[in-house]
Design an enzyme around this catalytic site. Structure first.
Site: not given
Ligand code: NAP
Length: 314
Positions: A34-35, A38, A40, A163, A188
């Protein structure tokens, strides 16, 4: 995968005040999921700047290639490789793992950063709830598939992005997929608690292998987070608190620290925020619930404990 990237040698040294110094991550290979944007992407820029070869993943080939080009330009390190896979699909996770194993004979760091928030319940191609499939389950499967390579490259590190929402999480084994009753926030919270439980269980299983596993909260960061299917309250709140949010570069500080700092050599099974160990949800220390979640996850990805047959909790 970027053909160009794979043939480039990583940046291994830099000149400071006329003195050439070897970069701290020179010779190390890092994969960050996920880079393409954001936290990542900022993590990738940080680690590429310190001399690592960095593989990034994204959901779409074009975006992943573009992000890799941006990261090369921002870091001055040509050794940034793009991989693409939709990580909500277990077949795609398996293909990604196989592409990474083909590309990288060594892998010293895996940063499981991919994740997101969905206000409404969506189902993946595998028939699983989207949040659970992407946030804890895709990293669970990818890590297991890359684990032998990480062990062979030890000392190695696994860094899992959780998180602050983990503190409100609980694992609802009776409705893990939110099929009966879905709330985006509950899904989440659960997914981010599951990320820590997975990390801690992994740390116990990896004891003595030279591979560490830690999790983290990056802070509240201005990114694309939740944009695909946003709750109305979230959109309003985000606008109000926008000036208070961290930049992606600030949000990347803790993942970069856990991936590269000598201060955390050998540290494992801990949860961090702002580069400091923090107390997580007390459920994260519950070995029985964590072991149950591991077994359930294992069944959901169809691994059936094959790699861990000999493992027993002390
Ligand atoms: N932002 C925050 O305030 C905050 C706070 C606490 C924790 N976190 C956690 O930090 C991590 C990164 O979040 P972020 O805020 O940087 O999010 P973001 O800006 O939305 O970035 C998400 C990344 O994940 C990729 N991705 C999304 N769905 C995917 C899929 N199905 N398959 C493959 N890749 C996919 C995206 O790539 P493509 O779009 O190119 O597919 C993108 O690179 C997440 O785990 C999040 O839960 C964020």
């Amino acid at each position: 995968m970027s053909e160009k990237g794979m043939h480039e040698e990583p940046l291994s040294s830099a000149s400071k005040n006329g003195v050439t110094e070897t970069l701290p991550m020179a010779g190390r290979v890092v994969l960050i999921t996920g880079a393409t944007g954001g936290i990542g992407k900022a993590t990738a820029i940080g680690l590429a700047t310190t001399g690592a070869r960095v593989g990034i993943t994204g959901g779409h080939p074009g975006r992943a290639e573009q992000a890799a080009a941006d990261i090369r330009a921002a870091s001055g390190n040509p050794a940034v490789d793009a991989f693409a896979a939709d990580l909500t699909s277990q077949a795609e996770v398996r293909r990604l793992a196989s592409d990474v194993l083909d590309a990288y004979p060594r892998l010293e760091v895996l940063v499981n950063n991919v994740g997101g928030f969905w206000a409404h319940r969506h189902q993946t191609a595998d028939g699983l709830e989207h949040t659970f499939a992407l946030n804890p389950l895709a990293p669970f499967l990818l890590t297991n598939l890359l684990l032998d390579r990480l062990k062979a490259s030890a000392s190695a590190r696994i860094v899992n992005v959780s998180s602050g929402a983990q503190s409100m999480g609980r694992i609802d084994f009776d409705d893990l997929q939110g099929a009966r009753n879905y709330s985006g926030q509950r899904a989440y919270n659960q997914s981010k608690l599951a990320t820590i439980m997975f990390t801690n269980e992994l740390a116990r299983r990896l004891e003595g292998t030279g591979v560490t596993a830690n999790s983290l909260h990056p802070g509240v960061v201005r990114t694309n987070f939740g944009a695909e299917d946003q709750a109305r309250w979230f959109a309003v709140l985000s606008r109000v608190i926008l000036p208070l949010l961290k930049t992606p570069a600030q949000g990347a500080q803790t993942p970069i620290y856990l991936a590269s700092s000598p201060e955390v050599d050998g540290v494992t099974g801990r949860f961090f925020a702002n580069r400091k160990p923090k107390t997580a949800n007390k459920l994260a220390d519950d070995i029985e619930v964590s072991a149950r979640l591991w077994r359930v996850s294992d069944d959901l990805v169809g691994m059936h404990d094959s790699r861990w047959g000999a493992f027993r909790h002390a």
